[in-house]
Design a protein around this motif. Structure first.
Motif, PDB file in Angstrom:
ATOM      1  N   UNK A  74      40.141  18.150   6.637  1.00 42.72           N
ATOM      2  CA  UNK A  74      40.632  17.217   6.250  1.00 42.72           C
ATOM      3  C   UNK A  74      40.496  16.072   7.012  1.00 42.72           C
ATOM      4  N   UNK A  75      40.889  16.224   8.461  1.00 46.20           N
ATOM      5  CA  UNK A  75      40.859  14.982   9.361  1.00 46.20           C
ATOM      6  C   UNK A  75      39.344  14.484   9.402  1.00 46.20           C
ATOM      7  N   UNK A  76      38.253  15.476   9.373  1.00 44.17           N
ATOM      8  CA  UNK A  76      37.062  14.731   9.117  1.00 44.17           C
ATOM      9  C   UNK A  76      36.795  13.644   8.065  1.00 44.17           C
ATOM     10  N   UNK A  77      37.199  13.931   7.050  1.00 36.67           N
ATOM     11  CA  UNK A  77      36.676  13.227   5.756  1.00 36.67           C
ATOM     12  C   UNK A  77      37.790  12.141   5.791  1.00 36.67           C
ATOM     13  N   UNK A  78      38.896  12.292   6.170  1.00 29.91           N
ATOM     14  CA  UNK A  78      39.811  11.224   6.455  1.00 29.91           C
ATOM     15  C   UNK A  78      39.328  10.062   7.161  1.00 29.91           C
ATOM     16  N   UNK A  79      38.872  10.480   8.260  1.00 29.95           N
ATOM     17  CA  UNK A  79      38.116   9.374   9.473  1.00 29.95           C
ATOM     18  C   UNK A  79      36.993   8.805   8.653  1.00 29.95           C
ATOM     19  N   UNK A  80      36.193   9.665   7.964  1.00 30.54           N
ATOM     20  CA  UNK A  80      34.889   9.063   7.198  1.00 30.54           C
ATOM     21  C   UNK A  80      35.429   8.020   5.911  1.00 30.54           C
ATOM     22  N   UNK A  81      36.445   8.417   5.299  1.00 25.95           N
ATOM     23  CA  UNK A  81      36.737   7.498   4.375  1.00 25.95           C
ATOM     24  C   UNK A  81      37.389   6.160   4.755  1.00 25.95           C
ATOM     25  N   UNK A  82      38.314   6.347   5.731  1.00 25.61           N
ATOM     26  CA  UNK A  82      38.741   5.051   6.355  1.00 25.61           C
ATOM     27  C   UNK A  82      37.893   4.127   6.866  1.00 25.61           C
ATOM     28  N   UNK A  83      36.757   4.731   7.450  1.00 25.91           N
ATOM     29  CA  UNK A  83      35.900   3.923   7.979  1.00 25.91           C
ATOM     30  C   UNK A  83      34.889   3.244   6.812  1.00 25.91           C
ATOM     31  N   UNK A  84      34.681   4.168   5.766  1.00 28.12           N
ATOM     32  CA  UNK A  84      33.421   3.598   5.131  1.00 28.12           C
ATOM     33  C   UNK A  84      33.989   3.141   3.690  1.00 28.12           C
ATOM     34  N   UNK A  85      35.068   3.830   3.137  1.00 26.28           N
ATOM     35  CA  UNK A  85      35.308   3.588   1.536  1.00 26.28           C
ATOM     36  C   UNK A  85      35.757   2.088   1.689  1.00 26.28           C
TER      37      UNK A  85
END
Length: 345
Positions: A74-85
């Protein structure tokens, strides 16, 4: 923070901009630089981006796995989402509106070769590499590499969640070798069609494991110098491109790019690790994402002015595009992207 790698991002983004500048100028009938290989290394720059991304993200996964014995997906994809999305979806929206509404409003013709609903679906669900096959326009086409990154991380993070940490290196080596063979032997043609270069990420991951475990098997000055020399030859000449098969070339790329990142991460190089270059590297995502939009604005200006001197036209056009792209990227990073980045903290 590992040294030199942030500033490396800026140079890679700049190579992509220079590559697309030549393409854009050719399509618009503008003069452009075409006698120097350095202006046509956009593909190589993207492959280094993939390798660097794999090195850094897989390194984080390795550290988490060895430190805590598990991966917080959850934390991994949260970080990716906040940076990329945020920036990805902003550019996707701008591209769709620009090519399907704005151009027609101003009387410019643009042939849409894809179904609009399918294109929106592909963009929203991170399949822009499929959309790019239908030539949706430069603003949308640059999104393909972002899609590839997200597709790879949808696969790799769950694998790290499940795998025993003592098998991580074996998995990365096996995946890289087998996937590269499947890719280049065209066992699954869609991998080439949609440019799914996952082996660059995993090759970067192999070197990140070596760096993390401090094996020091590559820490010989002669190997470091040889590697940097090959890297420079790749980006400043076409020697390897003209004399190697596609498989041989990509084998060289994957080995050299991952080793270059490994060596750069070991010790700070003052010129590369300067505040200016580190700042430009920190906004490199914006430089990559916004440059195609800036092309359209500056291109429209140059379509309506007359410059008889080709050299002057090239210098002015290139300079204005690059400076405006950096300016917009800087503003975006400060007033838009940073808001989402702070949520990570």
């Amino acid at each position: 923070m590992l040294p030199n790698l942030t500033s490396l991002r800026f140079f890679l983004a700049l190579f992509v901009v220079l590559f697309h500048l030549s393409e854009f100028a050719l399509n618009r009938g503008f003069p452009y630089y075409n006698n120097h290989p350095i202006f046509f290394k956009g593909n190589e720059a993207v492959y280094v981006f993939f390798t660097l991304s794999g090195f850094l993200i897989i390194r984080n996964l390795i550290r988490e796995k060895f430190t805590f014995g598990k991966i917080n997906l959850i934390q991994f994809y949260k970080k990716r989402a906040l940076r990329i999305f945020p920036l990805y979806y902003l550019v996707l929206f701008i591209g769709l509106v620009y090519y399907n509404l704005i151009l027609q409003f101003f009387g410019f013709e643009f042939e849409r070769k894809y179904n609009l609903v399918e294109g929106i679906f592909q963009g929203i669900f991170f399949l822009p590499n499929i959309l790019a096959n239908d030539q949706p326009g430069g603003i949308l086409e640059v999104l393909w590499s972002i899609g590839i990154e997200e597709q790879f991380y949808l696969i790799i993070a769950p694998i790290f969640f499940l795998i025993n940490r003592k098998y991580i290196l074996l998995f990365l080596i096996g995946f890289t070798f087998i996937y590269a063979l499947i890719f280049h032997l065209k066992v699954l043609p869609f991998l080439i069609q949609y440019r799914m270069y996952f082996y660059f990420f995993s090759m970067g991951g192999i070197l990140s494991f070596i760096e993390f475990k401090n094996f020091n098997k590559l820490d010989y000055k002669i190997l470091e110098i040889l590697n940097y020399t090959i890297f420079i030859i790749i980006f400043f000449t076409n020697i390897f491109q003209e004399n190697l098969s596609d498989l041989g070339l990509h084998l060289l790329y994957s080995l050299n790019f991952s080793a270059t990142i490994y060596y750069l991460s070991k010790k700070s190089i003052p010129i590369l690790d300067s505040k200016v270059l580190n700042y430009l590297g920190s906004i490199s995502y914006g430089i990559y994402m916004y440059h195609a939009i800036i092309f359209q604005v500056v291109g429209f200006i140059f379509l309506n002015i007359k410059i008889n001197n080709d050299s002057l036209h090239i210098v002015l056009f290139y300079s204005l595009v690059i400076s405006m792209t950096i300016l917009i990227s800087s503003l975006s990073y400060k007033y838009f992207e940073s808001y989402f980045l702070k949520l990570n903290d």
